[in-house]
Design a protein around this motif. Structure first.
Motif, PDB file in Angstrom:
ATOM      1  N   ARG A   1     -15.742 -15.524  25.209  1.00 33.55           N
ATOM      2  CA  ARG A   1     -16.198 -15.055  23.904  1.00 33.55           C
ATOM      3  C   ARG A   1     -17.061 -13.802  24.029  1.00 33.55           C
ATOM      4  NH1 ARG A   1     -20.880 -15.732  20.587  1.00 33.55           N
ATOM      5  NH2 ARG A   1     -20.363 -15.754  18.361  1.00 33.55           N
TER       6      ARG A   1
ATOM      7  N   SER B   1     -15.117 -10.813  24.930  1.00 31.01           N
ATOM      8  CA  SER B   1     -13.990 -10.583  24.022  1.00 31.01           C
ATOM      9  C   SER B   1     -12.696 -10.307  24.786  1.00 31.01           C
ATOM     10  CB  SER B   1     -14.296  -9.426  23.058  1.00 31.01           C
ATOM     11  OG  SER B   1     -15.337  -9.787  22.177  1.00 31.01           O
TER      12      SER B   1
ATOM     13  N   TYR C   1     -12.781 -10.015  19.184  1.00 35.03           N
ATOM     14  CA  TYR C   1     -14.201 -10.033  18.819  1.00 35.03           C
ATOM     15  C   TYR C   1     -14.682 -11.487  18.785  1.00 35.03           C
ATOM     16  CZ  TYR C   1     -13.393  -5.195  17.453  1.00 35.03           C
ATOM     17  OH  TYR C   1     -13.047  -3.857  17.459  1.00 35.03           O
TER      18      TYR C   1
ATOM     19  N   ASN D   1      -9.053 -15.028  16.419  1.00 33.46           N
ATOM     20  CA  ASN D   1      -9.899 -13.858  16.651  1.00 33.46           C
ATOM     21  C   ASN D   1     -11.011 -13.870  15.606  1.00 33.46           C
ATOM     22  OD1 ASN D   1     -10.857 -11.441  17.662  1.00 33.46           O
ATOM     23  ND2 ASN D   1      -9.395 -10.185  16.525  1.00 33.46           N
TER      24      ASN D   1
END
Length: 518
Positions: free
Chosen positions: A242, A245, A294, A316
């Motif tokens: 995360r 990204s 993102y 996403n």
């Protein structure tokens, strides 16, 4: 005009709705996929049908840690959060893996939770009965610097490595470690030329730049991986980071020793990345303008037999971009039999996903969850989406139309349950998964639905209604149970809309005729 809903079982339930549902099943159409949806919130795990009626539920002593899976034998595999044992702490930490039988009995558990390592976010059941566990492990300040970490980017004096272990469960609380992979074995850097891993980052696409922070502040939790999934056909694992990204694919055909190196395994790359996508600036093959992901979640290979099988699907989140909105992606990696193609001095393809779902009809977008969430391709081609921050599950058809909507009525803070017509403001849900009715777990099981989770539930909550209250006088409904014909004697001089639903909430007949044999 109002609706009458029947459950075709041993008896009939007659329901009149007088308002739009606010929690539980909000809407349902004939195009929704018939299946049972699994999700975990607070200390409960629920399996519901499309009406929101509970098919089964399980109770743990612990909060989620975070993923949950229904196994083919009917057992429930759940990651759980046991606090107080580890100094490793961030959103999504767990530390315990639990296995329950269909009846809700705890039959096995395994702790992976010390001051040096801790399970978090995800686990994954493998076809051979083993379990993959995603864990954070502690890397000291001196060890991080020896790997070329810029000391100015070491703001908390330590780092968390991301580890994946494979365990073979036995007994009631034990397991054998059969495989291990650590991302820290595959880091590169161009900051300190006195260190062994000093190299040209732009030509090291299979390794992770230990100094790339993606705008982060250099805290220990610089990676924050949040999902893992195993593809048994390819013998590969896909991982979602995360904070960077990016998604990574690694080889599982290696030994643990090969997984720590840059050689060995089916493709001769050891534990280095076979493939990566989403943020090419991490290996200096792009800029922020080229970035695709993102703060994404739930990256996984679409299973065999489904549309787009073998492609990678993910949610996403859109965290950190302006305007803020979420998307569901399906991307097709450039690969033949799991062997990924790459051209030097470029970014891994594809340039764009094959499929994108978003909602930019309003500003701000109504489809946005900055954390958690997931998406799943269903056998009929629909997609189930969990907008996790809002505890909102919805299913879309191939045209993006919503064919089922559900709002989790359970508080993720304290387990309190909302009543129908009220709201549940704290219903964060990590992920939701829908299982087919013919899934092996359901063979021989009692699947009789009970009431929905929410209090003051509307058992005809399959359809969203917004009606004034009315009184219904059904003079006779017979025979009960019914085999072929159902007789309804209804009051005269009234305009009735009659709908019959099966046990899964699917509308199988609609009529406006009075006193008609059905």
């Amino acid at each position: 005009m109002f609706k009458i809903g029947f459950s075709l079982s041993a008896g009939f339930d007659t329901v009149v709705s007088n308002a739009q549902n606010t929690v539980g099943s909000i809407s349902l159409t004939n195009d929704a996929f018939e299946g049972f949806t699994l999700f975990s919130v607070y200390k409960k795990t629920y399996l519901i049908n499309n009406c929101g009626q509970v098919i089964n539920e399980w109770t743990s002593e612990f909060l989620p840690g975070n993923s949950v899976y229904l196994l083919p034998n009917g057992n429930l595999l759940r990651a759980s959060s046991e606090k107080g044992l580890s100094s490793i702490f961030f959103g999504g930490v767990g530390g315990k893996v639990e296995l329950f039988n269909w009846e809700g009995d705890l039959i096995w558990h395994y702790d992976y939770n010390t001051d040096n390592y801790r399970q978090h976010h995800d686990i994954y059941p493998m076809p051979n009965g083993n379990i993959l566990i995603l864990a954070a492990t502690l890397v000291s300040e001196s060890a991080a610097i020896s790997l070329g970490r810029d000391p100015s980017k070491l703001t908390e004096g330590e780092l968390y490595n991301e580890r994946i272990i494979e365990i073979e469960p036995f007994g009631t609380s034990e397991a054998n470690l059969v495989w291990e992979w650590n991302v820290i074995d595959h880091v590169v850097q161009d900051f300190d030329n006195t260190k062994f891993n000093f190299a040209d980052v732009s030509r090291s696409e299979g390794k992770l730049d230990i100094n790339f922070l993606n705008g982060g502040n250099g805290g220990a939790n610089w990676l924050h991986c949040n999902s893992i999934q195993y593809n048994d056909k390819l013998d590969q694992i896909v991982i979602s980071s995360r904070n960077l990204s990016e998604i990574w694919v690694i080889d599982h055909s290696t030994t643990s020793l090969e997984a720590a190196s840059s050689s060995g395994g089916l493709y001769g790359k050891g534990g280095d990345f076979l493939y990566r996508w989403g943020n090419a600036q991490s290996y200096k093959q792009g800029t922020e303008e080229d970035r695709k992901l993102y703060g994404q979640h739930s990256s996984h290979f679409i299973k065999e037999g489904l549309d787009d099988e073998g492609k990678i699907m993910l949610f996403n989140n859109g965290n950190g971009r302006t305007p803020a909105f979420s998307e569901v992606y399906i991307l097709n990696p450039p690969a033949t039999n799991g062997n990924y193609s790459y051209t030097e001095n470029t970014a891994f393809g594809p340039e764009n996903p094959d499929y994108v779902f978003s909602d930019l009809s309003e500003n701000p977008s109504p489809f946005y969850s900055n954390i958690v969430s997931g998406a799943q391709k269903l056998p009929n081609g629909n997609i189930l989406i969990c907008q996790g921050k809002q505890g909102y599950f919805f299913e879309i058809d191939e045209n993006g139309n919503k064919v089922w909507e559900y709002v989790n009525p359970v508080s993720s803070n304290n387990g309190s349950i909302a009543s129908q017509l009220d709201s549940q403001p704290n219903n964060l849900t990590f992920r939701a998964t829908k299982y087919t009715i013919d899934y092996a777990a359901f063979i021989g099981k009692d699947l009789t639905p009970s009431l929905p989770i929410e209090n003051n539930s509307n058992t005809n909550a399959c359809d969203a209604l917004s009606l004034e209250s009315v009184n219904l006088d059904l003079t006779k409904v017979y025979p009960n149970p019914v085999n072929h014909f159902l007789q309804l004697n209804l009051p005269n001089n009234s305009d009735f809309k009659i709908e019959i639903f099966d046990l899964l909430g699917k509308n199988i007949l609609t009529t406006n005729n009075k006193n008609k044999s059905l």
